[in-house]
Design a protein around this motif. Structure first.
Motif, PDB file in Angstrom:
ATOM      1  N   TYR A 253       5.720  -5.227  -4.975  1.00 19.03           N
ATOM      2  CA  TYR A 253       5.037  -3.970  -5.303  1.00 19.03           C
ATOM      3  C   TYR A 253       3.774  -3.852  -4.473  1.00 19.03           C
ATOM      4  O   TYR A 253       3.082  -4.848  -4.224  1.00 19.03           O
ATOM      5  N   ALA A 254       3.522  -2.639  -4.083  1.00 16.49           N
ATOM      6  CA  ALA A 254       2.241  -2.330  -3.462  1.00 16.49           C
ATOM      7  C   ALA A 254       1.503  -1.406  -4.420  1.00 16.49           C
ATOM      8  O   ALA A 254       1.932  -0.281  -4.661  1.00 16.49           O
TER       9      ALA A 254
ATOM     10  N   ARG B 211      -1.824   0.610  -5.371  1.00 17.11           N
ATOM     11  CA  ARG B 211      -3.003   1.156  -4.715  1.00 17.11           C
ATOM     12  C   ARG B 211      -3.786   1.971  -5.738  1.00 17.11           C
ATOM     13  O   ARG B 211      -3.202   2.641  -6.592  1.00 17.11           O
TER      14      ARG B 211
ATOM     15  N   VAL C 105      -1.471  -7.618 -12.269  1.00 16.91           N
ATOM     16  CA  VAL C 105      -2.635  -7.708 -11.408  1.00 16.91           C
ATOM     17  C   VAL C 105      -3.862  -7.440 -12.255  1.00 16.91           C
ATOM     18  O   VAL C 105      -3.845  -6.581 -13.135  1.00 16.91           O
TER      19      VAL C 105
ATOM     20  N   ARG D  63      -7.114  -6.761 -11.116  1.00 20.57           N
ATOM     21  CA  ARG D  63      -7.968  -5.678 -10.656  1.00 20.57           C
ATOM     22  C   ARG D  63      -7.556  -5.243  -9.270  1.00 20.57           C
ATOM     23  O   ARG D  63      -7.198  -6.060  -8.421  1.00 20.57           O
TER      24      ARG D  63
ATOM     25  N   ARG E 253      -9.354  -2.841  -6.389  1.00 16.40           N
ATOM     26  CA  ARG E 253     -10.586  -2.120  -6.082  1.00 16.40           C
ATOM     27  C   ARG E 253     -10.275  -0.681  -5.702  1.00 16.40           C
ATOM     28  O   ARG E 253      -9.162  -0.382  -5.241  1.00 16.40           O
TER      29      ARG E 253
ATOM     30  N   GLU F 283      -8.285   0.506  -2.360  1.00 18.99           N
ATOM     31  CA  GLU F 283      -7.633  -0.639  -1.739  1.00 18.99           C
ATOM     32  C   GLU F 283      -6.260  -0.860  -2.347  1.00 18.99           C
ATOM     33  O   GLU F 283      -5.910  -0.278  -3.377  1.00 18.99           O
ATOM     34  N   SER F 284      -5.495  -1.676  -1.652  1.00 16.55           N
ATOM     35  CA  SER F 284      -4.143  -1.961  -2.110  1.00 16.55           C
ATOM     36  C   SER F 284      -3.997  -3.440  -2.383  1.00 16.55           C
ATOM     37  O   SER F 284      -4.631  -4.268  -1.746  1.00 16.55           O
ATOM     38  N   VAL F 285      -3.128  -3.740  -3.284  1.00 19.25           N
ATOM     39  CA  VAL F 285      -2.817  -5.119  -3.611  1.00 19.25           C
ATOM     40  C   VAL F 285      -1.308  -5.235  -3.696  1.00 19.25           C
ATOM     41  O   VAL F 285      -0.634  -4.339  -4.208  1.00 19.25           O
ATOM     42  N   SER F 286      -0.789  -6.309  -3.165  1.00 16.28           N
ATOM     43  CA  SER F 286       0.650  -6.512  -3.292  1.00 16.28           C
ATOM     44  C   SER F 286       0.906  -7.634  -4.269  1.00 16.28           C
ATOM     45  O   SER F 286       0.182  -8.619  -4.309  1.00 16.28           O
ATOM     46  N   THR F 287       1.926  -7.450  -5.031  1.00 17.71           N
ATOM     47  CA  THR F 287       2.328  -8.461  -5.977  1.00 17.71           C
ATOM     48  C   THR F 287       3.844  -8.423  -6.081  1.00 17.71           C
ATOM     49  O   THR F 287       4.484  -7.486  -5.611  1.00 17.71           O
ATOM     50  N   ALA F 288       4.402  -9.436  -6.668  1.00 17.20           N
ATOM     51  CA  ALA F 288       5.859  -9.504  -6.688  1.00 17.20           C
ATOM     52  C   ALA F 288       6.320 -10.076  -8.011  1.00 17.20           C
ATOM     53  O   ALA F 288       5.579 -10.768  -8.706  1.00 17.20           O
TER      54      ALA F 288
ATOM     55  N   PHE G 244       1.616   1.643   3.960  1.00 19.72           N
ATOM     56  CA  PHE G 244       1.397   0.479   3.108  1.00 19.72           C
ATOM     57  C   PHE G 244       0.806  -0.620   3.958  1.00 19.72           C
ATOM     58  O   PHE G 244       1.320  -0.966   4.999  1.00 19.72           O
TER      59      PHE G 244
ATOM     60  N   LYS H  43      -3.838  -8.189   0.142  1.00 20.09           N
ATOM     61  CA  LYS H  43      -3.954  -9.425  -0.596  1.00 20.09           C
ATOM     62  C   LYS H  43      -2.643  -9.714  -1.282  1.00 20.09           C
ATOM     63  O   LYS H  43      -1.895  -8.821  -1.587  1.00 20.09           O
TER      64      LYS H  43
ATOM     65  N   ILE I 169      -1.103 -11.893  -4.553  1.00 19.04           N
ATOM     66  CA  ILE I 169      -1.386 -12.731  -5.703  1.00 19.04           C
ATOM     67  C   ILE I 169      -0.122 -13.490  -6.025  1.00 19.04           C
ATOM     68  O   ILE I 169       0.940 -12.896  -6.176  1.00 19.04           O
TER      69      ILE I 169
END
Lengths: 301, 756
Positions: free
Chosen positions: A53-54, A56, A84, A86, A88, A91-96, B51, B55, B57
């Motif tokens: 997942y991305a 944002r 996740v 947090r 910001r 910004e984007s964060v990827s997780t799976a 995309f 980061k 996690i």
């Protein structure tokens, strides 16, 4: 007239305000979520894969807090989904998270669900994300090294070329779409008038024809797909035959995906019974139970 | 390579996921800066235009493989671990301070009342605060949890015996306050697992709720918003801590702590909104027609009025605080010139030692001939004097309480409130400036000789032997008392075996108003002149308002009334002159301000009821329909005024929204720029972030010439958004340009490294 303790009315108002604020903050938190998910190129039935997942944060000055993304059927996952703490603002964060799908074929993956218990952890809010999308699930793959016999050299349309120092580790065969141009023996091609590929013995020297019966079972399809993947990894040309289906031999990843696609969607309307022509190279018949029956030449079923 | 194992039976076995799968390969592509391939299967319906994984996690599967229903998910989110400690060692400092605030603001109001938590127990608050501020919540504070539990077990009988020994009422709310306080102290000093922390939150909320029933104190009302803010901060940070601990996101503690200042601002604004909403609901929420079962009204100081005690003279001179305001008077027309006696209780019955009121007497049911007398009207607002007696000057003719309900006046001209529904923050009095008429029913009691000893009678006869009339005799005795004795406010009590009045008259010859009044009354009764003692106040002090006066507790007074044969009760004051010394402390202005605020609090909050709501609704109705008496010189029609106000307000809101939106866009642009520069530093395209854009541009262009074009586009987008007429679409352009820039720089650096 005196009508009771006014402080209780104050407390009631504060509680109502707290609920309103909680609802508002939670809604703002979820509204800022922009989530996209990415499936891997190949998804095999009953095989775990990572769904990335991305996430944002958009149009929100504070970012996103404590978010969890979960999927619905047919995706089956372990645990509570991807989380996740947090993101910001801007910004984007990827997780799976790891999922699997039980059966092959065309699947419609429903929208995911993002949830968050922000701000106070007293209530969880949900929202749909990631629109539903179709996904093709290939049949389940198994290791079949133990089931592939060592074929003798010279079986099929191959010719063993013997060099001055003895056997050489290569042989010739007809060109199969997907063969690298570097492997084409132009001298032989000029001689025969047809493209001839020079390949190492035991590697791509055999052309494998996989034949599926009329009443094919899921296990048979799975085993057939396993064969396709096994030989594709080794560069062996593979062709597929079954009811109403004849896929000429080919190699390479694209070809493999094509065959797997056919196997994934296996089970459509039956065409007229095929006339098997003699298959070239080795044949492997996959019966209903998924057992292999190897042969050197094909014959009519 | 990418599949699970198959055993000899051909069954699939669960296996750890192989990281060499294509999905990871795609992820690696992303890290190398290449744009991930778009798959036709997943590209349909994508909302994001681009995309950029910044980061990752690491998430690991946990728990069972079962997919939870929504009810189970809610339950799981509310479930708190009994043993886990989510507040990491040395982190979440803000949460600890919020906890301290929450506990402090919930405990302090419980000690404001006399019948609530003993103030000495507040000395334990610093200990609790130290326990809550300790860095390691896994360990207890100083002693073990068993020791604290044992102390709590000893504490319960201790406070029970304290309450019983001081004859304090052990009502359930008081018991709950003490009990809850004890448990909270134990929790603060024990290991603060998630369960204990959640308990602490619930206990603090419970304490506040109990205190709402116990107290209506002004300070409690002022503390509530701060408690609310602390509670919200605690809940938010506790939720974040639990989430981070549950998801193993320890590397994101920094992120959470970095967000705390932002969260604090949000919570403060939210607390303000909640207070405003609570005020609106408080004003407009319909009140029931009767008192809630078990609840009673609160009055000044927060105590609940129960209409049983009355405040006597001795209480007023010893306990109340001499310089505090007892009540305020506002005269509506005439202001009496002479110092006034404010009549309270009339004491007619004595046993020789104490004087008390005869008891309940029905209000006078017949007209009493008052004669010609000057009439005055005034409004009395009790400040710190909360009693069922309404103090009046003159002979009260009509007294109105809450919602203009008539309060009965008995034949002694006492105004005593006998129903909680009549208790009000102020009382309207119409009175005649004339002595109280004599009621024949009281004559036998007022001539009772109980308490009159032979010596007292002899002294009374001696002092009055030169007078022939009752008036003359009364004046003579009054004069002798006034001139031959000494006044002292606080007098030591006489020995038990001695007659108190004889001790005053013959031995000490020193006393306060009470002594003088009682002595005069006894001596008059001794010579068969009906007399009685009256408690109240004498005189008043002006305020900044012309028609408003205040009466302080140091003006508490007692005097005698005697029937001298003219049909009225004549006021006789035998207290020597100079009894009222008007020394006031330096902080009297501060105390007066507090008393005034508290009176407003009582009027506006504690006694707010349906009558107030009716007044407000009528006023609003008049305002909205335009029928009002409010003079508006320019705009005669209030409806037009409301439209103008609404239009101006709408314009203001629009301007504020546009300004905030613009500010948000600019702030966002600056944040994106700084984040981009930081990333360029990490990629070694920039050595450090310079304060000038041109320097950054020049250095990056020199270091990575291949990315110059992308850099130019990024700078154009940034400058357009930040300083130009940027729109929301410009934000997307900026982010797109940023992604392209980062990608170009990353690939260029890779190529440079490969070439090297």
């Amino acid at each position: 007239m005196v009508t009771g303790n006014n402080f209780l009315f104050i407390i009631f108002g504060l509680v109502v305000g707290l609920l309103v604020v909680s609802h508002r903050l939670a809604g703002t938190n979820l509204k800022a979520v922009r989530c996209t998910r990415k499936f891997p190129e190949e998804i095999y039935a009953q095989t775990k894969f990572n769904l990335v997942y991305a996430i944002r944060s958009e149009r929100n000055r504070w970012g996103i807090f404590t978010l969890t993304v979960r999927e619905q059927a047919p995706l089956v996952g372990e645990g509570d989904g991807a989380s996740v703490v947090r993101v910001r603002p801007g910004e984007s964060v990827s997780t799976a998270s790891t999922y699997s799908i039980d059966s092959r074929g065309d699947k419609i993956i429903k929208s995911g669900v993002v949830s968050s218990a922000f701000p106070f952890g007293l209530a969880t809010y949900f929202r749909e994300c990631c629109p539903s999308e179709p996904v093709l699930v290939f049949p389940k793959i198994e290791p079949i090294d133990d089931y592939v016999p060592i074929s003798p050299v010279g079986v099929g349309s191959t010719v063993e070329h013997v060099g001055p120092f003895g056997s050489v580790p290569y042989t010739f065969r007809d060109y199969v779409p997907g063969d690298s141009y570097k492997l084409i023996d132009w001298k032989k091609t000029a001689q025969t008038g047809e493209l001839i590929t020079r390949v190492l013995a035991d590697e791509g020297a055999r052309e494998i024809t996989i034949r599926l019966p009329l009443d094919v079972s899921e296990r048979a399809i799975s085993r057939a797909a396993s064969l396709v993947v096994h030989f594709a990894a080794r560069g062996t040309p593979v062709s597929l035959r079954g009811r109403g289906v004849h896929v000429p031999a080919g190699v390479g990843r694209e070809f493999m995906l094509r065959v797997l696609t056919i196997l994934a969607r296996w089970g459509g309307p039956v065409a007229e019974s095929p006339e098997w022509v003699d298959a070239e190279g080795m044949t492997v018949d996959v019966d209903v139970t998924g057992e292999f029956a190897w042969g050197s030449r094909g014959g009519a079923l | 390579m990418w599949m699970s194992r198959v055993n000899s039976r051909g069954d699939q076995e669960a296996a750890p996921y192989d990281s060499d799968s294509l999905s990871d390969k795609w992820h690696q592509d992303g890290r190398q800066g290449r744009r991930p391939p778009s798959f036709s299967l997943v590209a349909a319906g994508l909302r994001a235009r681009y995309f950029t994984p910044l980061k990752a996690i690491s998430m690991g599967p946990r728990g069972s493989a079962k997919v939870l229903t929504w009810k189970e998910r809610v339950k799981a989110s509310l479930a708190v671990s009994r043993s886990a400690v989510s507040v990491t060692y040395g982190r979440y400092r803000a949460l600890r301070w919020f906890l301290v605030g929450m506990v402090t603001f919930s405990v302090i109001p419980t000690a404001l009342e006399e019948n609530a938590l003993h103030p000495w127990l507040l000395l334990l608050l610093p200990v609790a605060a130290a326990g809550l501020l300790r860095p390691d919540y896994r360990r207890p504070f100083f002693w073990s949890e068993a020791v604290f539990t044992g102390l709590f077990v000893a504490y319960v009988p201790a406070f029970l015996s304290h309450l019983w020994s001081f004859n304090e009422p052990l009502s359930p709310p008081v018991f709950l306050v003490y009990f809850t306080f004890g448990i909270m102290m134990v929790r603060c000093l024990s290991p603060l697992t998630d369960r204990n922390l959640a308990q602490l939150i619930v206990l603090s909320a419970g304490l506040v709720l109990i205190n709402c029933i116990n107290s209506n104190h002004l300070i409690f009302g002022l503390i509530l918003p701060f408690y609310l803010f602390s509670l919200m901060g605690t809940l938010v940070l506790f939720h974040l801590a639990r989430s981070a601990a549950a998801w193993d996101a320890t590397d994101h503690l920094t992120e959470v702590e970095a967000a705390i200042p932002t969260l604090r601002g949000r919570l403060a604004k939210s607390a303000g909104f909640i207070v405003a909403l609570a005020i609106i609901l408080f004003i407009f929420l319909p009140r029931p027609f009767s008192v809630f079962p078990g609840l009673r009204a609160g009055v000044a100081g927060g105590a609940r009025i129960d209409l049983s005690p009355t405040v006597g003279y001795s209480d007023m001179v010893t306990r109340m605080g001499q310089d505090r305001i007892a009540f305020m008077v506002k005269f509506e027309d005439k202001i009496p010139q002479a110092p006034q006696y404010w009549r309270g209780r009339v004491l007619e019955k004595t046993d020789g030692k104490t004087w008390e009121s005869e008891g309940f007497r029905w209000p006078a049911g017949r007209l009493i001939k008052a004669g010609k007398a000057e009439e005055i009207s005034y409004v009395i607002t009790p400040y710190r004097l909360q009693s069922k007696v309404v103090y009046t000057t003159g002979t009260p003719v009509r007294v109105l309480g809450r919602a203009n309900q008539v309060i009965g006046i008995n034949s002694r001209a006492e105004v005593i409130i006998r129903s909680v529904h009549l208790v009000s923050d102020s009382y309207s009095v119409d009175a005649a400036l004339a002595p109280v008429p004599v009621s024949k029913r009281s004559e036998p009691l007022n001539t009772d000789q109980t308490g009159v000893t032979a010596r007292i009678k002899e002294l009374a006869l001696e002092w009055s032997r030169n007078a022939n009339s009752s008036r003359g005799k009364a004046e003579a005795i009054t004069r002798r008392l006034r001139t031959g004795f000494k006044y002292e406010r606080e007098v030591p009590p006489p020995p038990d075996e001695v007659h108190a009045m004889e001790h005053f008259l013959f031995t000490s010859r020193t006393g306060n108003c009470e002594h003088f009044a009682r002595a005069l009354a006894l001596m008059l009764r001794a010579i068969n002149i009906p007399s009685r003692v009256v408690e109240g106040f004498y005189g008043m002090e002006p305020t900044s308002e012309e028609d408003e006066f205040i009466v302080r507790f140091r003006r508490a007074h007692a005097w005698t009334e005697a029937d001298l044969g003219d049909g009225v009760w004549k006021t006789l004051d035998s207290t020597p002159q100079g009894a009222f010394t008007m020394y006031t402390s330096r902080l009297v202005w501060l105390m007066d301000m507090y008393d005034s605020v508290q009176a407003q609090w009582i009027r506006g909050v504690v006694n707010f009821d349906r009558s107030n709501q009716i007044v407000i609704s009528r006023s609003l109705k008049q305002l909205l329909t335009g029928r009002t008496t409010i003079p508006i010189p320019i705009i005669s029609n209030l409806r037009n005024l409301m439209l103008v106000i609404a239009l101006v307000a709408a314009i203001l809101v629009l301007i504020i929204w546009l300004v905030r939106r613009r500010k948000a866009m600019r702030t966002d642009a600056a944040a994106v720029y700084l984040a981009t520069m930081r990333q360029l530093v990490r990629l070694r395209a920039l050595e450090q972030i310079h304060p000038w854009h041109e320097e950054n541009f020049a250095e990056v262009s020199e270091t990575v010439p291949e990315a110059r074009e992308a850099l130019s586009r990024f700078m154009d987008a940034y400058l357009t958004l930040r300083f130009g007429g940027g729109t929301v679409q410009s934000q997307d352009s900026l982010h797109t340009a940023r992604a392209e820039l980062i990608q170009a720089v990353s690939s260029a650096r890779k190529q440079m490294k490969a070439a090297a």
